[in-house]
Design a protein around this motif. Structure first.
Motif, PDB file in Angstrom:
ATOM      1  N   VAL A  82      12.155  -3.867  67.475  1.00 33.37           N
ATOM      2  CA  VAL A  82      11.285  -3.727  66.306  1.00 33.37           C
ATOM      3  C   VAL A  82      12.078  -3.077  65.168  1.00 33.37           C
ATOM      4  O   VAL A  82      12.616  -1.986  65.309  1.00 33.37           O
ATOM      5  N   CYS A  83      12.167  -3.771  64.050  1.00 36.48           N
ATOM      6  CA  CYS A  83      12.973  -3.334  62.908  1.00 36.48           C
ATOM      7  C   CYS A  83      12.057  -2.768  61.821  1.00 36.48           C
ATOM      8  O   CYS A  83      11.196  -3.484  61.289  1.00 36.48           O
ATOM      9  N   HIS A  84      12.253  -1.526  61.496  1.00 36.98           N
ATOM     10  CA  HIS A  84      11.379  -0.805  60.565  1.00 36.98           C
ATOM     11  C   HIS A  84      11.531  -1.292  59.126  1.00 36.98           C
ATOM     12  O   HIS A  84      12.431  -2.073  58.791  1.00 36.98           O
ATOM     13  N   GLY A  85      10.664  -0.789  58.264  1.00 34.55           N
ATOM     14  CA  GLY A  85      10.700  -1.122  56.851  1.00 34.55           C
ATOM     15  C   GLY A  85      11.496  -0.119  56.046  1.00 34.55           C
ATOM     16  O   GLY A  85      12.006   0.886  56.570  1.00 34.55           O
ATOM     17  N   TYR A  86      11.586  -0.359  54.751  1.00 32.30           N
ATOM     18  CA  TYR A  86      12.360   0.482  53.844  1.00 32.30           C
ATOM     19  C   TYR A  86      11.801   1.907  53.830  1.00 32.30           C
ATOM     20  O   TYR A  86      10.599   2.130  53.706  1.00 32.30           O
ATOM     21  N   GLY A  87      12.711   2.868  53.963  1.00 35.60           N
ATOM     22  CA  GLY A  87      12.320   4.273  53.855  1.00 35.60           C
ATOM     23  C   GLY A  87      11.708   4.853  55.115  1.00 35.60           C
ATOM     24  O   GLY A  87      11.271   6.000  55.109  1.00 35.60           O
ATOM     25  N   ILE A 122       8.584   3.790  65.887  1.00 32.01           N
ATOM     26  CA  ILE A 122       8.341   3.365  67.265  1.00 32.01           C
ATOM     27  C   ILE A 122       7.022   3.923  67.802  1.00 32.01           C
ATOM     28  O   ILE A 122       6.469   3.382  68.771  1.00 32.01           O
ATOM     29  N   ARG A 123       6.508   4.951  67.175  1.00 32.21           N
ATOM     30  CA  ARG A 123       5.229   5.509  67.636  1.00 32.21           C
ATOM     31  C   ARG A 123       4.095   4.492  67.536  1.00 32.21           C
ATOM     32  O   ARG A 123       3.114   4.584  68.281  1.00 32.21           O
ATOM     33  N   HIS A 124       4.214   3.539  66.632  1.00 35.16           N
ATOM     34  CA  HIS A 124       3.173   2.515  66.500  1.00 35.16           C
ATOM     35  C   HIS A 124       3.080   1.633  67.745  1.00 35.16           C
ATOM     36  O   HIS A 124       2.072   0.943  67.947  1.00 35.16           O
ATOM     37  N   ALA A 157       3.537   0.271  75.159  1.00 35.94           N
ATOM     38  CA  ALA A 157       4.465   0.653  76.219  1.00 35.94           C
ATOM     39  C   ALA A 157       3.762   1.444  77.312  1.00 35.94           C
ATOM     40  O   ALA A 157       4.058   1.291  78.501  1.00 35.94           O
ATOM     41  N   ALA A 158       2.798   2.275  76.924  1.00 39.43           N
ATOM     42  CA  ALA A 158       2.068   3.068  77.915  1.00 39.43           C
ATOM     43  C   ALA A 158       1.204   2.187  78.805  1.00 39.43           C
ATOM     44  O   ALA A 158       1.027   2.465  79.999  1.00 39.43           O
ATOM     45  N   VAL A 207      10.313  -1.096  74.515  1.00 38.57           N
ATOM     46  CA  VAL A 207      10.348  -1.241  73.061  1.00 38.57           C
ATOM     47  C   VAL A 207      11.572  -0.509  72.538  1.00 38.57           C
ATOM     48  O   VAL A 207      11.778   0.673  72.840  1.00 38.57           O
ATOM     49  N   VAL A 208      12.378  -1.205  71.750  1.00 40.72           N
ATOM     50  CA  VAL A 208      13.605  -0.639  71.188  1.00 40.72           C
ATOM     51  C   VAL A 208      13.492  -0.691  69.671  1.00 40.72           C
ATOM     52  O   VAL A 208      13.275  -1.758  69.093  1.00 40.72           O
ATOM     53  N   ALA A 209      13.636   0.473  69.031  1.00 37.62           N
ATOM     54  CA  ALA A 209      13.532   0.546  67.576  1.00 37.62           C
ATOM     55  C   ALA A 209      14.868   0.997  66.991  1.00 37.62           C
ATOM     56  O   ALA A 209      15.141   2.198  66.893  1.00 37.62           O
ATOM     57  N   PRO A 210      15.729   0.069  66.622  1.00 36.80           N
ATOM     58  CA  PRO A 210      16.978   0.450  65.958  1.00 36.80           C
ATOM     59  C   PRO A 210      16.673   0.986  64.561  1.00 36.80           C
ATOM     60  O   PRO A 210      15.597   0.747  64.010  1.00 36.80           O
ATOM     61  N   GLU A 211      17.626   1.705  64.012  1.00 27.88           N
ATOM     62  CA  GLU A 211      17.423   2.291  62.683  1.00 27.88           C
ATOM     63  C   GLU A 211      18.482   1.792  61.720  1.00 27.88           C
ATOM     64  O   GLU A 211      19.655   1.638  62.090  1.00 27.88           O
ATOM     65  N   GLY A 212      18.069   1.556  60.485  1.00 27.90           N
ATOM     66  CA  GLY A 212      19.019   1.184  59.446  1.00 27.90           C
ATOM     67  C   GLY A 212      20.125   2.215  59.330  1.00 27.90           C
ATOM     68  O   GLY A 212      19.914   3.415  59.559  1.00 27.90           O
TER      69      GLY A 212
END
Length: 207
Positions: A12-17, A24-26, A31-32, A39-44
């Protein structure tokens, strides 16, 4: 953590800022509820103060400064990350890639050069990268289950913009399915839950 018990991986790729730790909390409820989901949330790769010289910090996937090098850096980073995660999963694991806002373009550019093909691509409140070479875009999108998600009061995407994007994707050989919800430029838990259910991705088109 990925393991032999993993059946689904979401990148899951986040938005600007935004920061990955908060984004990833969303996906925590998904996941629970499903121990076989990772779920893997990479960061810019670029962080900055959201206002002035202090306070809250956000991340960006890229800016116009040294743009091509930043794109190459992020693709290399995402490929290394995905290779590490997927090497720990069983063969045939279902991979969903979800991009939100600025992350939609990042997801598209990455997957055009990724070593794997996702099971499902979700473009949420953003656009497929218009600067991607048409041949590479068509190769990626052809027969790929693709979902567009947008709030009905998204302050950044008008209904006309969404319609234009669907038409552009169709010209590239995609068959995008549109899901809308009552909301603005944000994620929605009900839509996320629907996308997570087995068979939630739209059917791939025939030959």
């Amino acid at each position: 953590m990925p393991s032999n018990a993993t059946r689904q991986v979401w990148f899951v790729c986040h938005g600007y800022g935004q920061l990955a730790a908060y984004f990833i909390r969303h996906f925590a409820a998904l996941a629970a509820a499903d121990p076989a989901l990772v779920v893997v949330a990479p960061e810019g790769l670029s962080r900055f103060y959201l206002q002035g010289n202090g306070g809250r910090v956000g991340a960006s996937w890229m800016t116009r400064e040294d743009r091509l090098h930043e794109i190459n850096d992020q693709i290399s980073f995402l490929n290394q990350l995905a290779g590490n995660i997927l090497s720990q999963c069983p063969a045939g694991v279902r991979v969903t890639v979800l991009g939100f806002s600025q992350g939609t373009a990042t997801a598209g550019r990455w997957l055009a050069q990724a070593a794997f093909r996702p099971t499902h691509l979700v473009l949420w409140a953003g656009e497929f990268p218009p600067d991607l070479a048409p041949e590479a875009a068509a190769r990626l999108l052809r027969s790929l289950p693709l979902t567009l998600v947008v709030g009905d009061h998204d302050q950044y995407l008008s209904a006309d913009a969404v319609a234009q994007q669907r038409a552009a994707l169709r010209r590239l050989g995609a068959t995008p399915v549109l899901r809308t919800f009552a909301g603005r430029h944000e994620l929605n838990q009900e839509i996320l839950a629907c996308l997570h259910r087995p068979g939630a991705e739209p059917p791939a088109p025939g030959p």
